[in-house]
Each structure stands twice: as structure tokens, then as C-alpha cells.
Design a protein around this motif. Structure first.
Motif, PDB file in Angstrom:
ATOM      1  N   MET A   1       0.829  -1.202   0.000  1.00 34.40           N
ATOM      2  CA  MET A   1       0.000   0.000   0.000  1.00 34.40           C
ATOM      3  C   MET A   1       0.870   1.262   0.000  1.00 34.40           C
ATOM      4  O   MET A   1       0.513   2.258  -0.645  1.00 34.40           O
ATOM      5  CB  MET A   1      -0.914  -0.024   1.224  1.00 34.40           C
ATOM      6  N   VAL A   2       2.008   1.223   0.693  1.00 35.09           N
ATOM      7  CA  VAL A   2       2.927   2.365   0.700  1.00 35.09           C
ATOM      8  C   VAL A   2       3.426   2.630  -0.718  1.00 35.09           C
ATOM      9  O   VAL A   2       3.418   3.767  -1.195  1.00 35.09           O
ATOM     10  CB  VAL A   2       4.119   2.110   1.655  1.00 35.09           C
ATOM     11  N   ARG A   3       3.833   1.572  -1.410  1.00 34.71           N
ATOM     12  CA  ARG A   3       4.307   1.734  -2.781  1.00 34.71           C
ATOM     13  C   ARG A   3       3.193   2.233  -3.700  1.00 34.71           C
ATOM     14  O   ARG A   3       3.423   3.057  -4.580  1.00 34.71           O
ATOM     15  CB  ARG A   3       4.897   0.432  -3.301  1.00 34.71           C
ATOM     16  N   ALA A   4       1.982   1.761  -3.472  1.00 26.55           N
ATOM     17  CA  ALA A   4       0.853   2.222  -4.282  1.00 26.55           C
ATOM     18  C   ALA A   4       0.589   3.712  -4.040  1.00 26.55           C
ATOM     19  O   ALA A   4       0.317   4.457  -4.994  1.00 26.55           O
ATOM     20  CB  ALA A   4      -0.403   1.401  -3.963  1.00 26.55           C
ATOM     21  N   LEU A   5       0.686   4.158  -2.807  1.00 30.33           N
ATOM     22  CA  LEU A   5       0.507   5.585  -2.516  1.00 30.33           C
ATOM     23  C   LEU A   5       1.570   6.412  -3.215  1.00 30.33           C
ATOM     24  O   LEU A   5       1.293   7.481  -3.773  1.00 30.33           O
ATOM     25  CB  LEU A   5       0.564   5.840  -1.010  1.00 30.33           C
TER      26      LEU A   5
END
Length: 92
Positions: A83-87
């Protein structure tokens, strides 16, 4: 007659988080888990950006977890790391 300028706004002041409010009651447990995971991912993404990691492919799980330790939060799961990478990817 000239109007006096307003006081300059300083952006370099230390950040102080807002007071926490209780989450709304009556929602399914999964909503609370997802909500807290999003908040954690957002905090980690901001910390990574502040440390100079601007691209999602630079943010490996080990780097995200070491950043979490550095800022004083529990190590994130693989899902939260994703999710961090997606953000970081979608906020560009």
C-alpha cells in the motif's frame, strides 16, 4: 496609505499532530483494520519521501520496515508495504 503586510507564515515549525478522536462506532471490524492500515501507509510514505525515496521501486519492504522503526511505529505487514508503494505511485 500602504496597507501593512501580514506576518510571514513559517512552514519550518515543528509538526504537532492533531488531537486524536475516537473512531465512529458500529462499523465492521474490517473497516477499522483497513482504516488504520491506510493511516500507517500514509505515515510511512511521507517519511520515505522526506528521507529522499521518491520512486516506488526504491521502497523495498526492508527499507519501509527500517523507516517504520526509525519513526517509532510497528513494522508493517507485506500488505501495508504494498500500500505504501501504491501511494507513492498514484500520488505523482
Amino acid at each position: 496609505m500602504p496597507v501593512p503586510a501580514a506576518a510571514p507564515v513559517l512552514f519550518d515549525l515543528p509538526y504537532s499532530p492533531l488531537a486524536r478522536k475516537p473512531l465512529p462506532a458500529g462499523r465492521p471490524r474490517e473497516w477499522y483494520i483497513t482504516h488504520n492500515r491506510r493511516l500507517k501507509a500514509m505515515r510511512l510514505a511521507i517519511a520515505l519521501l522526506d528521507s529522499g525515496v521518491y520512486l516506488p521501486n526504491q521502497a523495498h519492504n526492508n527499507r519501509i520496515r527500517s523507516t517504520a522503526e526509525l519513526i517509532g511505529i510497528r513494522p508493517p505487514s507485506d500488505t501495508t508495504c504494498h500500500m505504501v508503494r501504491a501511494l507513492m505511485r498514484y500520488c505523482r
